[in-house]
Design a protein around this motif. Structure first.
Motif, PDB file in Angstrom:
ATOM      1  N   ALA A 243      46.345  58.593 -31.107  1.00  0.00           N
ATOM      2  CA  ALA A 243      47.467  59.042 -31.941  1.00  0.00           C
ATOM      3  C   ALA A 243      48.834  58.766 -31.324  1.00  0.00           C
ATOM      4  CB  ALA A 243      47.327  60.527 -32.245  1.00  0.00           C
ATOM      5  N   LYS A 244      48.982  58.972 -30.006  1.00  0.00           N
ATOM      6  CA  LYS A 244      50.314  58.838 -29.400  1.00  0.00           C
ATOM      7  C   LYS A 244      50.809  57.395 -29.376  1.00  0.00           C
ATOM      8  CE  LYS A 244      48.858  58.531 -24.508  1.00  0.00           C
ATOM      9  NZ  LYS A 244      49.493  57.233 -24.207  1.00  0.00           N
ATOM     10  N   ASP A 245      49.895  56.442 -29.588  1.00  0.00           N
ATOM     11  CA  ASP A 245      50.299  55.030 -29.615  1.00  0.00           C
ATOM     12  C   ASP A 245      50.204  54.423 -31.010  1.00  0.00           C
ATOM     13  OD1 ASP A 245      51.159  54.228 -26.961  1.00  0.00           O
ATOM     14  OD2 ASP A 245      49.136  54.759 -26.306  1.00  0.00           O
ATOM     15  N   ILE A 246      50.179  55.275 -32.031  1.00  0.00           N
ATOM     16  CA  ILE A 246      50.229  54.822 -33.434  1.00  0.00           C
ATOM     17  C   ILE A 246      51.576  55.245 -34.002  1.00  0.00           C
ATOM     18  CG2 ILE A 246      49.221  55.006 -35.737  1.00  0.00           C
ATOM     19  CD1 ILE A 246      46.541  55.648 -34.414  1.00  0.00           C
ATOM     20  N   HIS A 247      52.330  54.283 -34.524  1.00  0.00           N
ATOM     21  CA  HIS A 247      53.698  54.554 -34.973  1.00  0.00           C
ATOM     22  C   HIS A 247      53.874  54.132 -36.437  1.00  0.00           C
ATOM     23  CE1 HIS A 247      54.382  55.030 -30.694  1.00  0.00           C
ATOM     24  NE2 HIS A 247      53.924  53.801 -30.499  1.00  0.00           N
ATOM     25  N   PHE A 248      54.102  55.102 -37.315  1.00  0.00           N
ATOM     26  CA  PHE A 248      54.435  54.832 -38.715  1.00  0.00           C
ATOM     27  C   PHE A 248      55.959  54.806 -38.817  1.00  0.00           C
ATOM     28  CE2 PHE A 248      50.156  56.413 -39.059  1.00  0.00           C
ATOM     29  CZ  PHE A 248      49.622  55.817 -40.195  1.00  0.00           C
ATOM     30  N   LEU A 249      56.526  53.636 -39.057  1.00  0.00           N
ATOM     31  CA  LEU A 249      57.986  53.512 -39.056  1.00  0.00           C
ATOM     32  C   LEU A 249      58.593  53.509 -40.454  1.00  0.00           C
ATOM     33  CD1 LEU A 249      58.562  50.905 -36.186  1.00  0.00           C
ATOM     34  CD2 LEU A 249      58.253  53.388 -36.065  1.00  0.00           C
ATOM     35  N   GLY A 250      57.749  53.477 -41.505  1.00  0.00           N
ATOM     36  CA  GLY A 250      58.271  53.495 -42.862  1.00  0.00           C
ATOM     37  C   GLY A 250      59.004  52.206 -43.218  1.00  0.00           C
ATOM     38  N   PHE A 251      59.837  52.286 -44.245  1.00  0.00           N
ATOM     39  CA  PHE A 251      60.650  51.125 -44.635  1.00  0.00           C
ATOM     40  C   PHE A 251      61.762  50.926 -43.625  1.00  0.00           C
ATOM     41  CE2 PHE A 251      64.597  49.640 -46.571  1.00  0.00           C
ATOM     42  CZ  PHE A 251      64.197  48.363 -46.940  1.00  0.00           C
ATOM     43  N   ARG A 252      61.953  49.680 -43.182  1.00  0.00           N
ATOM     44  CA  ARG A 252      62.983  49.388 -42.191  1.00  0.00           C
ATOM     45  C   ARG A 252      63.789  48.155 -42.596  1.00  0.00           C
ATOM     46  NH1 ARG A 252      62.116  51.935 -36.941  1.00  0.00           N
ATOM     47  NH2 ARG A 252      63.679  50.450 -36.207  1.00  0.00           N
ATOM     48  N   ASN A 253      65.110  48.253 -42.483  1.00  0.00           N
ATOM     49  CA  ASN A 253      65.966  47.092 -42.743  1.00  0.00           C
ATOM     50  C   ASN A 253      65.804  46.015 -41.672  1.00  0.00           C
ATOM     51  OD1 ASN A 253      67.280  47.851 -45.191  1.00  0.00           O
ATOM     52  ND2 ASN A 253      68.472  49.337 -44.043  1.00  0.00           N
ATOM     53  N   ASP A 254      65.359  46.424 -40.480  1.00  0.00           N
ATOM     54  CA  ASP A 254      65.151  45.463 -39.400  1.00  0.00           C
ATOM     55  C   ASP A 254      63.682  45.021 -39.321  1.00  0.00           C
ATOM     56  OD1 ASP A 254      64.187  47.908 -38.573  1.00  0.00           O
ATOM     57  OD2 ASP A 254      65.007  47.789 -36.544  1.00  0.00           O
ATOM     58  N   ARG A 255      63.042  44.974 -40.489  1.00  0.00           N
ATOM     59  CA  ARG A 255      61.627  44.609 -40.593  1.00  0.00           C
ATOM     60  C   ARG A 255      61.300  43.300 -39.880  1.00  0.00           C
ATOM     61  NH1 ARG A 255      60.040  40.967 -44.294  1.00  0.00           N
ATOM     62  NH2 ARG A 255      62.083  41.173 -45.244  1.00  0.00           N
ATOM     63  N   LEU A 256      62.126  42.274 -40.086  1.00  0.00           N
ATOM     64  CA  LEU A 256      61.828  40.971 -39.491  1.00  0.00           C
ATOM     65  C   LEU A 256      61.971  40.992 -37.973  1.00  0.00           C
ATOM     66  CD1 LEU A 256      63.424  38.474 -42.057  1.00  0.00           C
ATOM     67  CD2 LEU A 256      61.009  39.020 -41.724  1.00  0.00           C
ATOM     68  N   GLN A 257      62.934  41.750 -37.478  1.00  0.00           N
ATOM     69  CA  GLN A 257      63.100  41.863 -36.024  1.00  0.00           C
ATOM     70  C   GLN A 257      61.889  42.552 -35.397  1.00  0.00           C
ATOM     71  OE1 GLN A 257      65.501  42.393 -38.234  1.00  0.00           O
ATOM     72  NE2 GLN A 257      67.076  40.927 -37.645  1.00  0.00           N
ATOM     73  N   LEU A 258      61.354  43.553 -36.089  1.00  0.00           N
ATOM     74  CA  LEU A 258      60.169  44.242 -35.585  1.00  0.00           C
ATOM     75  C   LEU A 258      58.947  43.329 -35.677  1.00  0.00           C
ATOM     76  CD1 LEU A 258      60.964  47.663 -37.235  1.00  0.00           C
ATOM     77  CD2 LEU A 258      60.755  47.283 -34.784  1.00  0.00           C
ATOM     78  N   LEU A 259      58.824  42.595 -36.786  1.00  0.00           N
ATOM     79  CA  LEU A 259      57.725  41.636 -36.940  1.00  0.00           C
ATOM     80  C   LEU A 259      57.768  40.591 -35.827  1.00  0.00           C
ATOM     81  CD1 LEU A 259      55.412  40.293 -38.570  1.00  0.00           C
ATOM     82  CD2 LEU A 259      57.169  39.174 -39.956  1.00  0.00           C
ATOM     83  N   ARG A 260      58.946  40.125 -35.496  1.00  0.00           N
ATOM     84  CA  ARG A 260      59.140  39.120 -34.443  1.00  0.00           C
ATOM     85  C   ARG A 260      58.480  39.529 -33.132  1.00  0.00           C
ATOM     86  NH1 ARG A 260      64.976  39.565 -32.478  1.00  0.00           N
ATOM     87  NH2 ARG A 260      63.978  41.463 -31.704  1.00  0.00           N
TER      88      ARG A 260
END
Length: 369
Positions: A243-260
């Motif tokens: 659980a402590k290493d699972i992160h639900f970040l929701g909708f993000r404007n920086d989606r592509l930066q996170l995907l990168r």
């Protein structure tokens, strides 16, 4: 030529980004406009904000989740704005859009983006009605070969069916990809981007991550996106040892930066068109592990541009994750191949050019009628 894009949007997912990509890449001779229905909780739509850089935006208030009074309001808008063609996206917009087009006397194009394998009886009936409405559109244009096969089951006249392959705006992906650095991280990031709905089968991602986490703790799971299943998925994740290493970040404007910054992109969908988020992952040169289903197999060839496991085979899925996390040479080779494939076959410019020819042909036919 004035084209009105119509969607009953509840967030900023694949269909919304698709509408932006198409409208952005249509020729200057096309004036693109957008209309959305406004329901409680959808007043500040990201799609509307971003579309304003392309063309006019409009909204139609809805009393509740479905309001047939929207048909007349939409028809009035079409007439007032001198719209030539309406282009609909999604079950609800297909039903309302086809009816409004008939009332306003203009052609209607329907683009199916995917079919939900919903368990809820009311939702299934609503989806069925949306699919039936396609029969009364002027053109139905699925964006994958599997969706083309699916819509043929709804008795749509063959002359109404056109196939235009999906596309993605690669320019924004490439701009972000160029900023990638290869600095060492404490944990490798396994990631997912997309809508959190039943057909995405995200619980399988959580279960696979939990199993792998029991062997190694040098990994984290990042999930981007929102949807009706998110609350139950978050609740379930809190029961897991990982659980402590699972992160639900929701909708993000920086989606592509996170995907990168993902080390691995994963999908466990049971039903897909050609997922835009997967195209973006390929264009970003991120290694991919997914279930082998129709739609995904249009983008990923097993052992050539990613790894595909049989549907629901979590044991094989886990092995694939390990291979791509630990074998950097394999991961890099597959990721490079997927990037080249997407660039060659799925550009938004190519897609927009084909839609432009379709729109021109429809207006010509109308003029000759």
């Amino acid at each position: 030529m004035k084209v009105l894009q119509f969607i009953c949007s509840t967030g900023f997912y694949g269909a919304e980004r698709w509408v932006l990509a198409l409208s952005k890449h249509l020729p200057d001779s096309v004036a693109s406009e957008l209309v959305v229905t406004l329901e409680p909780g959808t007043e500040e739509l990201e799609l509307v904000k971003q579309f304003k850089a392309i063309g006019k935006t409009h909204h139609i208030p809805m009393q509740g989740r479905f309001d047939l009074r929207a048909v007349s309001k939409l028809a009035d808008l079409i007439k007032k704005q001198n719209i030539d063609i309406i282009h609909t996206h999604g079950y609800k917009s297909d039903i309302l859009g086809v009816m409004a087009a008939r009332q306003a006397g203009i052609p209607c194009v329907v683009t199916p983006h995917g079919f939900e394998n919903a368990a809820d009886l009311k939702l299934r009936l609503f989806i069925w009605l949306g699919c039936q409405s396609m029969r009364f559109a002027d053109k139905v244009v699925p964006l994958s070969k599997q969706l083309m096969s699916d819509v043929e089951k709804f008795n749509i006249a063959p002359e109404k069916l056109e196939y235009i392959q999906n596309g993605v705006d690669l320019s924004e992906v490439e701009a972000v990809r160029q900023t990638k650095t290869h600095k060492q991280k404490e944990k490798k990031t396994i990631g997912f981007v997309g809508q959190m709905i039943s057909r995405k089968n995200i619980k399988a991602i959580l279960d696979c991550f939990e199993s792998l986490y029991k062997k190694r703790q040098d990994i984290e799971l990042v999930l981007l996106g929102d949807g009706e299943d998110r609350p139950s998925l978050e609740t379930y994740s809190k029961t897991l040892a990982s659980a402590k290493d699972i992160h639900f970040l929701g909708f993000r404007n920086d989606r592509l930066q996170l995907l990168r910054d993902f080390d691995l992109f994963v999908m466990t969908s049971t039903l897909e068109g050609i997922p835009r988020c997967l195209m973006e992952a390929c264009a970003m040169e991120i290694p991919v592990s997914a279930y082998d289903i129709a739609g995904i197999d249009q983008l990923i060839t097993h052992n050539e541009s990613g790894l595909l496991a049989p549907l629901h085979d979590i044991s094989q899925l886990e092995k694939d994750w390990e291979n791509l996390l630990d074998d950097e040479e394999l991961a890099s080779s597959l990721a490079q191949n997927s990037k080249l494939f997407v660039e060659a076959n799925f550009s938004a410019k190519r897609m927009a050019d084909e839609y432009f020819e379709l729109f021109k042909g429809m207006l010509k036919e109308k003029g000759n009628a």
